[in-house]
Design a protein around this motif. Sequence first.
Motif, PDB file in Angstrom:
ATOM      1  N   ASP B 267       0.842  -1.210   0.000  1.00 31.64           N
ATOM      2  CA  ASP B 267       0.000   0.000   0.000  1.00 31.64           C
ATOM      3  C   ASP B 267       0.873   1.254   0.000  1.00 31.64           C
ATOM      4  O   ASP B 267       0.591   2.226  -0.700  1.00 31.64           O
ATOM      5  N   GLU B 268       1.936   1.187   0.790  1.00 33.12           N
ATOM      6  CA  GLU B 268       2.835   2.339   0.883  1.00 33.12           C
ATOM      7  C   GLU B 268       3.627   2.505  -0.424  1.00 33.12           C
ATOM      8  O   GLU B 268       3.822   3.613  -0.915  1.00 33.12           O
ATOM      9  N   THR B 269       4.066   1.373  -1.001  1.00 37.67           N
ATOM     10  CA  THR B 269       4.758   1.433  -2.297  1.00 37.67           C
ATOM     11  C   THR B 269       3.863   2.104  -3.331  1.00 37.67           C
ATOM     12  O   THR B 269       4.309   2.982  -4.083  1.00 37.67           O
ATOM     13  N   ALA B 270       2.588   1.702  -3.373  1.00 40.15           N
ATOM     14  CA  ALA B 270       1.665   2.244  -4.372  1.00 40.15           C
ATOM     15  C   ALA B 270       1.510   3.758  -4.195  1.00 40.15           C
ATOM     16  O   ALA B 270       1.540   4.519  -5.164  1.00 40.15           O
ATOM     17  N   ARG B 271       1.370   4.186  -2.941  1.00 39.52           N
ATOM     18  CA  ARG B 271       1.172   5.607  -2.659  1.00 39.52           C
ATOM     19  C   ARG B 271       2.401   6.408  -3.109  1.00 39.52           C
ATOM     20  O   ARG B 271       2.289   7.408  -3.819  1.00 39.52           O
ATOM     21  N   ARG B 272       3.583   5.912  -2.725  1.00 46.17           N
ATOM     22  CA  ARG B 272       4.804   6.650  -3.064  1.00 46.17           C
ATOM     23  C   ARG B 272       5.089   6.592  -4.567  1.00 46.17           C
ATOM     24  O   ARG B 272       5.586   7.553  -5.148  1.00 46.17           O
ATOM     25  N   GLU B 273       4.771   5.448  -5.188  1.00 47.50           N
ATOM     26  CA  GLU B 273       5.078   5.313  -6.607  1.00 47.50           C
ATOM     27  C   GLU B 273       4.184   6.238  -7.432  1.00 47.50           C
ATOM     28  O   GLU B 273       4.612   6.784  -8.454  1.00 47.50           O
ATOM     29  N   ALA B 274       2.941   6.432  -6.984  1.00 46.73           N
ATOM     30  CA  ALA B 274       2.029   7.346  -7.678  1.00 46.73           C
ATOM     31  C   ALA B 274       2.581   8.776  -7.613  1.00 46.73           C
ATOM     32  O   ALA B 274       2.590   9.502  -8.618  1.00 46.73           O
ATOM     33  N   ALA B 275       3.098   9.152  -6.438  1.00 48.89           N
ATOM     34  CA  ALA B 275       3.657  10.495  -6.285  1.00 48.89           C
ATOM     35  C   ALA B 275       4.910  10.651  -7.153  1.00 48.89           C
ATOM     36  O   ALA B 275       5.112  11.670  -7.819  1.00 48.89           O
ATOM     37  N   GLU B 276       5.732   9.596  -7.155  1.00 49.52           N
ATOM     38  CA  GLU B 276       6.967   9.642  -7.945  1.00 49.52           C
ATOM     39  C   GLU B 276       6.653   9.755  -9.439  1.00 49.52           C
ATOM     40  O   GLU B 276       7.286  10.532 -10.166  1.00 49.52           O
ATOM     41  N   LEU B 277       5.653   8.992  -9.880  1.00 48.09           N
ATOM     42  CA  LEU B 277       5.278   9.013 -11.303  1.00 48.09           C
ATOM     43  C   LEU B 277       4.793  10.405 -11.706  1.00 48.09           C
ATOM     44  O   LEU B 277       5.204  10.950 -12.739  1.00 48.09           O
ATOM     45  N   THR B 278       3.933  10.968 -10.875  1.00 49.38           N
ATOM     46  CA  THR B 278       3.405  12.306 -11.162  1.00 49.38           C
ATOM     47  C   THR B 278       4.561  13.295 -11.298  1.00 49.38           C
ATOM     48  O   THR B 278       4.615  14.095 -12.239  1.00 49.38           O
ATOM     49  N   GLU B 279       5.480  13.195 -10.367  1.00 56.62           N
ATOM     50  CA  GLU B 279       6.647  14.095 -10.348  1.00 56.62           C
ATOM     51  C   GLU B 279       7.492  13.923 -11.614  1.00 56.62           C
ATOM     52  O   GLU B 279       7.871  14.879 -12.282  1.00 56.62           O
ATOM     53  N   ARG B 280       7.749  12.651 -11.970  1.00 55.34           N
ATOM     54  CA  ARG B 280       8.601  12.383 -13.133  1.00 55.34           C
ATOM     55  C   ARG B 280       7.961  12.860 -14.433  1.00 55.34           C
ATOM     56  O   ARG B 280       8.634  13.408 -15.305  1.00 55.34           O
ATOM     57  N   LEU B 281       6.638  12.624 -14.538  1.00 56.35           N
ATOM     58  CA  LEU B 281       5.961  13.029 -15.765  1.00 56.35           C
ATOM     59  C   LEU B 281       5.971  14.555 -15.884  1.00 56.35           C
ATOM     60  O   LEU B 281       6.156  15.113 -16.965  1.00 56.35           O
ATOM     61  N   ARG B 282       5.797  15.195 -14.722  1.00 53.43           N
ATOM     62  CA  ARG B 282       5.812  16.660 -14.722  1.00 53.43           C
ATOM     63  C   ARG B 282       7.180  17.161 -15.178  1.00 53.43           C
ATOM     64  O   ARG B 282       7.296  18.150 -15.887  1.00 53.43           O
ATOM     65  N   ALA B 283       8.230  16.423 -14.787  1.00 52.32           N
ATOM     66  CA  ALA B 283       9.589  16.827 -15.160  1.00 52.32           C
ATOM     67  C   ALA B 283       9.922  16.439 -16.604  1.00 52.32           C
ATOM     68  O   ALA B 283      11.043  16.649 -17.058  1.00 52.32           O
ATOM     69  N   GLY B 284       8.953  15.832 -17.296  1.00 50.37           N
ATOM     70  CA  GLY B 284       9.167  15.573 -18.718  1.00 50.37           C
ATOM     71  C   GLY B 284       9.518  14.145 -19.090  1.00 50.37           C
ATOM     72  O   GLY B 284       9.791  13.852 -20.252  1.00 50.37           O
ATOM     73  N   ALA B 285       9.525  13.231 -18.098  1.00 42.25           N
ATOM     74  CA  ALA B 285       9.841  11.834 -18.426  1.00 42.25           C
ATOM     75  C   ALA B 285       8.711  11.242 -19.273  1.00 42.25           C
ATOM     76  O   ALA B 285       7.551  11.639 -19.130  1.00 42.25           O
ATOM     77  N   ALA B 286       9.069  10.307 -20.164  1.00 38.94           N
ATOM     78  CA  ALA B 286       8.048   9.692 -21.016  1.00 38.94           C
ATOM     79  C   ALA B 286       7.328   8.561 -20.293  1.00 38.94           C
ATOM     80  O   ALA B 286       6.158   8.304 -20.526  1.00 38.94           O
ATOM     81  N   PHE B 287       8.058   7.876 -19.428  1.00 33.87           N
ATOM     82  CA  PHE B 287       7.451   6.745 -18.708  1.00 33.87           C
ATOM     83  C   PHE B 287       8.305   6.383 -17.504  1.00 33.87           C
ATOM     84  O   PHE B 287       9.443   6.854 -17.365  1.00 33.87           O
ATOM     85  N   MET B 288       7.732   5.526 -16.648  1.00 33.44           N
ATOM     86  CA  MET B 288       8.471   5.005 -15.495  1.00 33.44           C
ATOM     87  C   MET B 288       8.101   3.526 -15.360  1.00 33.44           C
ATOM     88  O   MET B 288       6.952   3.161 -15.608  1.00 33.44           O
ATOM     89  N   THR B 289       9.064   2.684 -14.987  1.00 30.48           N
ATOM     90  CA  THR B 289       8.701   1.284 -14.741  1.00 30.48           C
ATOM     91  C   THR B 289       8.613   1.051 -13.238  1.00 30.48           C
ATOM     92  O   THR B 289       9.217   1.769 -12.442  1.00 30.48           O
ATOM     93  N   THR B 290       7.865   0.003 -12.880  1.00 32.68           N
ATOM     94  CA  THR B 290       7.757  -0.370 -11.470  1.00 32.68           C
ATOM     95  C   THR B 290       9.107  -0.921 -10.995  1.00 32.68           C
ATOM     96  O   THR B 290       9.978  -1.242 -11.812  1.00 32.68           O
ATOM     97  N   SER B 291       9.254  -1.049  -9.685  1.00 34.70           N
ATOM     98  CA  SER B 291      10.550  -1.463  -9.133  1.00 34.70           C
ATOM     99  C   SER B 291      10.431  -2.659  -8.203  1.00 34.70           C
ATOM    100  O   SER B 291      11.416  -3.136  -7.677  1.00 34.70           O
ATOM    101  N   CYS B 292       9.193  -3.157  -8.000  1.00 35.42           N
ATOM    102  CA  CYS B 292       9.020  -4.119  -6.904  1.00 35.42           C
ATOM    103  C   CYS B 292       9.525  -5.519  -7.213  1.00 35.42           C
ATOM    104  O   CYS B 292       9.856  -6.258  -6.307  1.00 35.42           O
ATOM    105  N   CYS B 293       9.588  -5.904  -8.488  1.00 32.55           N
ATOM    106  CA  CYS B 293      10.024  -7.265  -8.826  1.00 32.55           C
ATOM    107  C   CYS B 293      11.548  -7.319  -8.818  1.00 32.55           C
ATOM    108  O   CYS B 293      12.209  -6.657  -9.609  1.00 32.55           O
TER     109      CYS B 293
END
Lengths: 85, 474
Positions: B267-293
């Motif tokens: 649950d915590e990973t999902a919350r933080r990853e959503a924030a990280e994705l939003t941040e990265r996209l705002r900074a111009g990244a095209a995509f982000m991959t998950t890190s849990c596996c």
Amino acid sequence: MLHLQICQGTTCYVMGAAQLASLAAQLPEDLRGRVRVTGCRCLGLCRDGAFGGAPYVTIDGEVLAAATIDSILAALRARLQEAHP
Amino acid sequence: MRLHNESDRVKREVLARVARALFAEKPEALDRIPLQMRPKGQPFSRCCLYKDRAALRYRVMAALGFRGEDETDELRPLAAYAAAVPTRTRNPEPFISILTEGCSACLESQTTVTNLCRSCLARPCVGNCPKQAVHVKNGRAEIDRERCVNCGLCAKACAFHAIVQVPLACADACPVDAVGKTADGLVAIDHGKCIRCGRCQAACPFGAIMACSQMADVILKIKRGRRVIALPAPALAGIFPNDPAKLTGALLKLGFAAVYDVAAGADETARREAAELTERLRAGAAFMTTSCCPAWAETVRRHLPGLAGYVSHTPSPMRLAAEMARADHPDAVLVFIGPCAAKRTEATFYGDPDHVLTAEELGAMLIAADIDVDACDPAAPTRAGSRAGLRFAVSGGVAAAVGAHLPDSGAPKPYVISGLSPKTIRLLATFAKTGKAPGQLVEVMCCEGGCAAGPCSFEEPARAAARITAQAAG
Ligand code: FES
């Protein structure tokens, strides 16, 4: 109708009963309608170090140890053969 | 489908016998295991009773966490290995150990002409070979080994099925070509390439690829009165056929002092990853991959360095659950439990949790302690996860959980890679090259179907996934 009971207790499940469950869904043609397949709780056969014989199943109460799909089918067919030679 | 197989049964019986000897504090019983499992006068599976027993000795060593490769004294009692467990400060890494006695030196994967060849007029084998490797000599097709690339087109083209591709189970299962052969034909693993996914281990029909277990460390720490805390993965809720509350009860009965569900970390990973994705996209990244596996993390590190910048920095559910437990119990021994092989490497790399157990090893411990999960009292974990956290164990679940934290409109599009294979790895390599992906959140799971299909399990992947999906639906 024969009654095949597949032990679903932890020992049997871990030792391979999970792979026997498909028998309930897909019995071979010749056995369909002649065998009732159910699961049951730990039969108590696995205790005190006797887990080497798991998974256990019973056919009309008779125990089959280290059961595999093959050995179960063979035992079922042998029983039916005995009953109706 | 996971087929019922005798090699799995033997592996689990060894683990259970080892666990039983350790729980009973009777290390001398360990040396009897090969004899008990292969008594005189009973059928054996290899060439003779003695070779079976030798192989079993190495299985016991692996169950105790020692690699046969490191053996210097063949007469060292197994009890002496057990006595050395508490002095071990590092977990074995790489954790794979080859059972030379077990490896049957199967043929290198190759395409072979059988004597069904009729030397026909059409010769589609010759005509369809892209490498001009097939010729007809002395009334039979022949394959030039130097040129053959093992593509199998000749085998497909032959009207008589006279050409076969002989598989090499371990190497064919490896998604990154890390499994090869020594000059003697024995299996050899390139640990530099290996992503720790555990597929070769599950695939070998001889059980010759083994993992060094950390089970002995965990049991001995429980026995010595350390506070040992279980961190069960969400996948376990699908692998055991029981009420998850009873599984929590079983863990407590086994001697774990507390249970922190990894789903809470998810649950915590999902919350933080959503924030990280939003941040990265705002900074111009095209995509982000998950890190849990963790096998995916190893794949990036070892094979796709170009993607490293696209992988989320958010810690995995295992690490965040460990943080929660560590905050409450700084001195405890933390033990992740799941169906994953690669989590061992992730835990060793980050240093926490202390140990990783597989679902099979937990099963063996329950067997050894005569604990039937169904007969256990239901209990609540100290930290429980949400339904979304539970769904991390099934492909698509991570992307869904992250998505739930993002706005409804204009939310980033997920793209799910369910299963690493040479094909999906090539696809991921193009994402790195072009800097583009078909979605903004790329979920990558090494195991096809997600963690519920992990290799160190006793349950059919489809059934495990169905249970999780049902529980997550309420
Ligand atoms: S689990 Fe089957 S007999 Fe106990």
